[in-house]
Design an enzyme around this catalytic site. Structure first.
Site, mmCIF file in Angstrom:
data_model
loop_
_atom_site.group_PDB
_atom_site.id
_atom_site.type_symbol
_atom_site.label_atom_id
_atom_site.label_comp_id
_atom_site.label_asym_id
_atom_site.label_seq_id
_atom_site.Cartn_x
_atom_site.Cartn_y
_atom_site.Cartn_z
ATOM 1 C CG MET A 1 47.763 56.177 21.205
ATOM 2 S SD MET A 1 49.355 55.525 21.733
ATOM 3 C CE MET A 1 49.466 54.086 20.704
ATOM 4 C CB CYS A 2 48.192 60.569 25.574
ATOM 5 S SG CYS A 2 49.473 59.368 26.022
ATOM 6 N NE ARG A 3 42.898 61.579 22.958
ATOM 7 C CZ ARG A 3 42.657 61.633 21.654
ATOM 8 N NH1 ARG A 3 41.525 62.126 21.205
ATOM 9 N NH2 ARG A 3 43.549 61.196 20.796
ATOM 10 C CB VAL A 87 44.799 62.385 30.581
ATOM 11 C CG1 VAL A 87 44.285 63.392 31.588
ATOM 12 C CG2 VAL A 87 44.044 62.517 29.261
ATOM 13 C CG ASN A 113 47.842 61.071 21.417
ATOM 14 O OD1 ASN A 113 48.016 59.972 21.922
ATOM 15 N ND2 ASN A 113 46.828 61.336 20.604
#
Length: 282
Positions: A1-3, A87, A113
């Site tokens: 996934m994302c941060r 990100v 996220n």
């Protein structure tokens, strides 16, 4: 996934948390310790506030954050009292600049996220619920942007937590109508340059990780020689996908189904209860 992370406090250089911390956001883009994906290289974005009366600035790029030399230069130069950085690890939508977070509308920034599961199956219905005056501002194809515009549709600028609850209620009801189990998983941040609203929630009760800083006044007493803590100020606040540094007492995990509201040094946690809007969106 994302941060992602969001910061408010004394103006600091963006590089302090993007590059210089032990587990900085750039380090997390390559070596996430708590994410469902170790690498988050499908683009990045930073949004920051400068002039109080103007919309926030934004820099987004489809390249991996760790390889963008311009980001490193910009982060070294830019100081801001409030910023959001993200990100990305793409799911159902392509890696392109218009799909990079944070998304912006007026004074608001939004980062996410997680995912809307089986998004292609519900995309049309959700997009048709966006207020007509917001529909022309759609730039990308990601579920996160639609979530942001739905929250704006349901009153993000007036009552942020309630608007996010209604947005989630609509997403879950639409997914359930399509037979989708556990339609939504999310941590989100929304800010207007004065307050930060962050939420940890998922339909299945197994949300992505989310933490926020403990009292910086308390941290300064514990770590008086840490210049980063002193520079941020006693009223500073960080909410983020995973901790930047391993300091005992520095972080509190946000519980499941919880909204966090930070404003002027005050931090409040409240239960997050999704529900459908009382009236259809305009």
């Amino acid at each position: 996934m994302c941060r992602w992370l969001a910061y408010s406090g004394n103006p600091i250089h963006l590089e302090t948390v993007l590059f210089r911390a032990q587990h900085s956001l750039i380090d997390q883009s390559l070596h996430s310790r708590m994410g469902h994906t170790t690498t988050n290289g499908d683009g990045f974005g930073v949004g920051w506030y400068g002039v109080p009366t103007e919309p926030p600035f934004r820099y987004r790029c489809v390249a991996p954050a760790w390889s963008d030399r311009n980001l490193r230069e910009a982060a070294r130069a830019i100081r801001s009292p409030l910023f959001v950085a993200h990100v990305r690890a793409a799911t159902d939508t392509p890696a392109q600049e218009t799909n990079c977070h944070p998304f912006r509308h007026g004074r608001w920034l939004f980062a996410h996220n997680g995912l809307i599961r089986d998004y292609p199956a519900v995309r049309r219905e959700l997009m048709l619920m966006i207020a007509p005056d917001l529909f022309p501002v759609i730039e990308g194809s990601t579920d996160s942007e639609v979530m942001f515009l739905l929250a704006l549709t349901y009153g993000l600028e007036r009552n942020p937590v309630q608007a996010l609850e209604q947005m989630v209620g609509v997403v879950e009801a639409t997914g359930a109508a399509k037979g989708i189990q556990h339609p939504l998983n999310m941590t989100v941040a929304a800010t207007d340059g004065e307050r930060i609203v962050a939420v940890r929630y998922s339909s299945e009760g197994e949300s992505r990780s989310l933490f926020h800083s403990a009292s910086f006044r308390h941290l300064r007493a514990l770590y008086p020689d840490d210049r980063r803590i002193t520079a941020a100020g006693d009223d500073a606040f960080l909410v983020l996908s995973e901790p930047l540094i391993d300091l005992p007492g520095a972080w509190e995990e946000v519980p499941e189904a919880t909204a966090v509201v930070a404003h002027a040094g005050n931090v409040e946690q409240r239960p997050f209860r999704p529900h459908l809007p009382a009236l259809p969106a305009p």
